[in-house]
Design a protein around this motif. Structure first.
Motif, short mmCIF file in Angstrom:
data_model
loop_
_atom_site.label_atom_id
_atom_site.label_comp_id
_atom_site.label_asym_id
_atom_site.label_seq_id
_atom_site.Cartn_x
_atom_site.Cartn_y
_atom_site.Cartn_z
N THR A 117 51.91 -22.24 60.62
CA THR A 117 51.57 -22.87 61.90
C THR A 117 50.06 -22.88 62.11
O THR A 117 49.33 -22.06 61.55
CB THR A 117 52.24 -22.14 63.07
N THR A 118 49.61 -23.80 62.96
CA THR A 118 48.18 -23.97 63.20
C THR A 118 47.70 -23.28 64.48
O THR A 118 46.51 -23.31 64.78
CB THR A 118 47.83 -25.46 63.28
N GLU A 119 48.61 -22.68 65.21
CA GLU A 119 48.26 -22.14 66.53
C GLU A 119 47.11 -21.15 66.46
O GLU A 119 46.14 -21.23 67.23
CB GLU A 119 49.48 -21.47 67.16
N ALA A 120 47.18 -20.19 65.55
CA ALA A 120 46.14 -19.16 65.47
C ALA A 120 44.78 -19.75 65.12
O ALA A 120 43.73 -19.27 65.58
CB ALA A 120 46.52 -18.10 64.45
N SER A 121 44.79 -20.81 64.35
CA SER A 121 43.53 -21.43 63.92
C SER A 121 42.84 -22.20 65.04
O SER A 121 41.66 -22.51 64.93
CB SER A 121 43.79 -22.37 62.74
N ARG A 122 43.57 -22.49 66.11
CA ARG A 122 42.96 -23.21 67.24
C ARG A 122 42.57 -22.26 68.38
O ARG A 122 42.06 -22.70 69.40
CB ARG A 122 43.93 -24.27 67.78
N ARG A 123 42.78 -20.97 68.18
CA ARG A 123 42.66 -20.01 69.28
C ARG A 123 41.22 -19.82 69.76
O ARG A 123 40.98 -19.57 70.92
CB ARG A 123 43.24 -18.66 68.83
N HIS A 124 40.26 -19.94 68.85
CA HIS A 124 38.87 -19.63 69.22
C HIS A 124 37.93 -20.81 69.03
O HIS A 124 36.75 -20.63 68.77
CB HIS A 124 38.38 -18.44 68.39
N LEU A 125 38.44 -22.02 69.21
CA LEU A 125 37.59 -23.19 69.09
C LEU A 125 36.65 -23.31 70.28
O LEU A 125 36.98 -22.92 71.39
CB LEU A 125 38.45 -24.46 68.98
N PHE B 290 36.35 -26.12 63.37
CA PHE B 290 37.06 -25.06 62.68
C PHE B 290 36.14 -24.32 61.71
O PHE B 290 36.28 -23.12 61.50
CB PHE B 290 38.28 -25.64 61.94
N VAL B 291 35.18 -25.05 61.13
CA VAL B 291 34.18 -24.40 60.29
C VAL B 291 33.28 -23.51 61.15
O VAL B 291 32.98 -22.37 60.77
CB VAL B 291 33.35 -25.46 59.54
N ARG B 292 32.89 -24.01 62.30
CA ARG B 292 32.10 -23.19 63.22
C ARG B 292 32.88 -21.94 63.64
O ARG B 292 32.31 -20.84 63.72
CB ARG B 292 31.71 -24.02 64.45
N GLU B 293 34.16 -22.09 63.89
CA GLU B 293 35.00 -20.95 64.24
C GLU B 293 35.02 -19.92 63.12
O GLU B 293 34.93 -18.71 63.37
CB GLU B 293 36.42 -21.45 64.53
N ALA B 294 35.11 -20.39 61.88
CA ALA B 294 35.12 -19.49 60.74
C ALA B 294 33.81 -18.71 60.62
O ALA B 294 33.80 -17.58 60.14
CB ALA B 294 35.39 -20.27 59.46
N ILE B 295 32.73 -19.33 61.06
CA ILE B 295 31.42 -18.68 61.01
C ILE B 295 31.22 -17.71 62.18
O ILE B 295 30.74 -16.58 62.00
CB ILE B 295 30.29 -19.74 61.03
N GLU B 296 31.64 -18.12 63.37
CA GLU B 296 31.28 -17.39 64.58
C GLU B 296 32.35 -16.45 65.12
O GLU B 296 32.04 -15.53 65.88
CB GLU B 296 30.89 -18.39 65.68
N SER B 297 33.61 -16.66 64.76
CA SER B 297 34.68 -15.84 65.33
C SER B 297 34.99 -14.65 64.43
O SER B 297 35.27 -14.81 63.24
CB SER B 297 35.96 -16.67 65.51
N PRO B 298 34.96 -13.43 64.99
CA PRO B 298 35.26 -12.23 64.19
C PRO B 298 36.67 -12.24 63.61
O PRO B 298 36.94 -11.53 62.64
CB PRO B 298 35.09 -11.09 65.20
N GLU B 299 37.57 -13.03 64.19
CA GLU B 299 38.95 -13.06 63.70
C GLU B 299 39.05 -13.70 62.32
O GLU B 299 40.02 -13.48 61.59
CB GLU B 299 39.85 -13.82 64.68
N PHE B 300 38.06 -14.49 61.96
CA PHE B 300 38.11 -15.19 60.67
C PHE B 300 37.07 -14.58 59.73
O PHE B 300 36.99 -13.37 59.62
CB PHE B 300 37.93 -16.68 60.90
N GLY B 301 36.28 -15.38 59.05
CA GLY B 301 35.34 -14.81 58.10
C GLY B 301 35.95 -14.65 56.72
O GLY B 301 37.02 -15.19 56.41
N ALA B 302 35.25 -13.92 55.85
CA ALA B 302 35.61 -13.82 54.43
C ALA B 302 37.07 -13.39 54.24
O ALA B 302 37.54 -12.46 54.88
CB ALA B 302 34.68 -12.83 53.74
N GLY B 303 37.75 -14.11 53.37
CA GLY B 303 39.13 -13.80 53.05
C GLY B 303 40.16 -14.52 53.90
O GLY B 303 41.36 -14.43 53.64
N SER B 304 39.72 -15.23 54.92
CA SER B 304 40.66 -15.84 55.87
C SER B 304 41.01 -17.28 55.46
O SER B 304 40.40 -17.87 54.57
CB SER B 304 40.08 -15.83 57.28
N GLU B 305 42.00 -17.81 56.15
CA GLU B 305 42.42 -19.19 55.98
C GLU B 305 42.52 -19.83 57.36
O GLU B 305 43.09 -19.24 58.28
CB GLU B 305 43.78 -19.26 55.28
N VAL B 306 41.95 -21.01 57.50
CA VAL B 306 41.96 -21.74 58.76
C VAL B 306 42.68 -23.07 58.52
O VAL B 306 42.38 -23.79 57.57
CB VAL B 306 40.53 -22.00 59.28
#
Length: 318
Positions: free
Chosen positions: A289-297, A208-224
């Motif tokens: 819900t956690t669904e969106a946070s698992r979308r780009h693993l 999930f940390v890797r997703e926050a780094i690599e996925s454009p959907e997350f990044g600064a300001g997001s919550e995973v």
């Protein structure tokens, strides 16, 4: 493994690199097809876990990230593109210390010009419950740190930690216990329908940390919101029984019986009790819900059944 020393690769500084979450972050980044430099912070670079990481290409640095060592923190964050922070309240049971140290680290990372700060937070239970559960300090302190990080101006991501799958294996008050007829009973002060975002932390949290780094959907300001699987306690016990071949049943017990069964000091037992009551009443992630946070693993997470199958339960179900 794509851990590199090439200075063209982003430098990720991992606080608590030898812990469950920090080690998982290293594992996930090492699995990536993108190269990373990793600087792992620990208090003792000579312990086996730190030496193993160093052998794998991680730059291990000994530092005490206490609130009075801002200069040392700024030094270890020099040149960092990304910082990952997890704090360990259970090490000292001092929420004021936890909050002060985390705020110092956030300030030091900001001063060092870090481009992305990833924090392992939790919900503020006292706020979500409107003050009903004020004693869950390991959640409430992290909630305060999250607020500070978001207001600090540093590019900030909150990668919340799910329920550790290992809890029913490791924690005395939550282990199944053998009774006279040879069956096992797992007894908690909540109903079996209580839903938990269970995660095999060493294996999966870093994804999930890797997703926050690599996925454009997350990044600064997001919550995973991390989770290997959202599953009820009742279903967890049924699957544990089926997989191990042991007869295990669930029992809801009184708050008083639970706090006594934990064997913990009263203040700590109250904290654990209130956390469970909150999970039942408000939801671990306060209804999110956690669904969106698992979308780009990058790969599938382990389910509870996967964790059970990969774990030796002989010491628990003796």
């Amino acid at each position: 493994m794509t851990i590199t020393q090439n200075t063209s690769a982003p430098l990720v500084v991992v606080v608590g690199v030898t812990g469950n979450q920090g080690g998982s972050v290293v594992k996930a980044l090492a699995e990536s097809d993108k190269p990373y430099r990793i600087r792992g912070l620990t208090r003792d670079v000579t312990k086996p876990a730190a030496r193993e990481l160093a052998a794998g290409g991680v730059e291990t640095v000994a530092v005490a990230l206490t609130s009075d060592n801002a200069a040392g923190a700024r030094e270890v964050f020099k040149g960092a593109d990304i910082v990952f922070l997890v704090t360990n309240y259970w090490e000292h049971l001092d929420v004021n210390r936890e909050v002060a140290e985390a705020k110092m680290i956030i300030d030091a990372a900001k001063a060092a010009g870090v481009k992305l700060f990833i924090w392992s937070g939790l919900e503020s239970i006292i706020k979500v419950s409107n003050g009903k559960y004020p004693n869950v300090h390991h959640f409430n302190g992290k909630g305060e740190i999250t607020e500070y990080g978001r207001a600090s101006g540093i590019p900030f991501v909150n990668v919340q930690s799910g329920w550790y799958a290992i809890n029913f294996w490791k924690l005395n008050g939550m282990k199944p216990k053998k009774v006279e007829d040879g069956t096992y009973v797992l007894a908690l002060p909540v109903g079996p329908q209580t839903l938990l975002p269970v995660i095999d932390t060493p294996n999966d949290y870093g994804l999930f940390v890797r997703e926050a780094i690599e996925s454009p959907e997350f990044g600064a300001g997001s919550e995973v919101l991390t989770s290997g699987e959202d599953i009820t306690i009742g279903d967890m016990i049924s699957q544990l029984s089926e997989i191990t071949g042991k007869k295990i049943v669930y029992s809801r017990i009184s708050d008083e019986d639970f706090t006594t069964a934990t064997g913990l000091p009263p203040s700590v037992a109250l904290e654990v009790l209130e956390s469970l009551k909150y999970h039942e009443e408000c939801g671990y992630y306060a209804g999110k819900t956690t669904e969106a946070s698992r979308r780009h693993l990058a790969r599938p997470t382990r389910t509870w059944a996967d964790f059970v199958k990969s774990t030796d339960w002989s010491s628990v179900l003796a």
